[in-house]
Motif scaffolding. Sequence first.
Motif, PDB file in Angstrom:
ATOM      1  N   HIS A   1       0.751  -1.161   0.095  1.00 54.40           N
ATOM      2  CA  HIS A   1      -0.049   0.109  -0.093  1.00 54.40           C
ATOM      3  C   HIS A   1       1.017   1.410  -0.065  1.00 54.40           C
TER       4      HIS A   1
ATOM      5  N   HIS B   1      -7.472  -7.058  -1.816  1.00 51.55           N
ATOM      6  CA  HIS B   1      -6.648  -8.324  -1.505  1.00 51.55           C
ATOM      7  C   HIS B   1      -7.225  -9.687  -2.193  1.00 51.55           C
TER       8      HIS B   1
ATOM      9  N   THR C   1      -9.434  -1.061   4.397  1.00 54.50           N
ATOM     10  CA  THR C   1      -9.084  -1.948   3.390  1.00 54.50           C
ATOM     11  C   THR C   1      -7.428  -1.801   3.020  1.00 54.50           C
TER      12      THR C   1
ATOM     13  N   HIS D   1      -5.745  -5.540   9.185  1.00 52.12           N
ATOM     14  CA  HIS D   1      -6.930  -4.771   8.200  1.00 52.12           C
ATOM     15  C   HIS D   1      -7.496  -5.498   7.336  1.00 52.12           C
TER      16      HIS D   1
END
Length: 304
Positions: free
Chosen positions: A69, A134, A222, A200
């Motif tokens: 991320h 994901h 997310t 998360h």
Amino acid sequence: MSKYRFHILLIVIPFLLILTACQTSTGPASPSAALQVVATTSIVGDVVQQIGGDAIDLRILIPAGVDPHSFEPSPRQVAAMADADIIFTHGLGLEETMAPILKNMASEQKLIVAVAAHVPPLAGGDEHTGIDPHTWMDPNNVLLWVDVIEQALTKADPAHAEDYAANASAYRQQLQELDAWIRQQVATIPPDRRKIVTDHFIFSYFARRYGFEQLGAIIPGTSSLAGSSAQTLSKLEDVIRSTGVPAIFVGNTINPAVARRVAQDTGVQLITIYTGALSPADGPAATYLDYMRYNVRQIVTGLQ
Ligand SMILES: [Zn+2]
């Protein structure tokens, strides 16, 4: 905002210099050279390598154990991206901090392929947290990646079409075996214990496919970039106590200190899994297939 712009400039300026240097010093690559391929994450890279085999020369940008991320490529990596025939990303917003550079390259006609382009997206823990990026947590989604990767490689390098088709076919078989194995493993967990608390929201696709409930997360989003407040943590501790969930599953790409405190407060087990990245080559999750098997074993151990 201004700091962010500055970062982009630091990346873009050396990138332009390198591009100019390449154009003046070398001619086009020889037609027999392997297809130059870049992949963002180690998970995307492993699946691309399974399909590309010996016919591609693959470079993976995000190292083992690093959070996808928040990753920003180095100038050298940006140069490799500029030289690549294809860049494979995950897509669905996973590579958040790389978005500006990818957008910039797409506008320069660089071929960028999001492997998750055909996966029907699911929201995270609840509809307020946005799309869960994901997708690989369900191997049936990775079957959709394989179609995208095979098609892109074949289009870019038709001379190796048969190799790509054979590799894709063999890997589809392995993904189907993985799915069957996960079903067997999950069947050993009593249905009322199929509840997951994690760092998360990464389990939306896994939960829907294999009948789990994603109860909560240390970071209620997310992406691992979102923060968590004292209020959300105390709410999470209430959820853990009231549902009797026996374990928290924490990834390798975030700091587990907060998770450790929640586990101590509530008296539940803290179990390590792999989330956004594979393990190093000598670790227990060096390929996507091993990564899933490792995580599912940890889940079975934690919830049985
Ligand atoms: Zn993540």
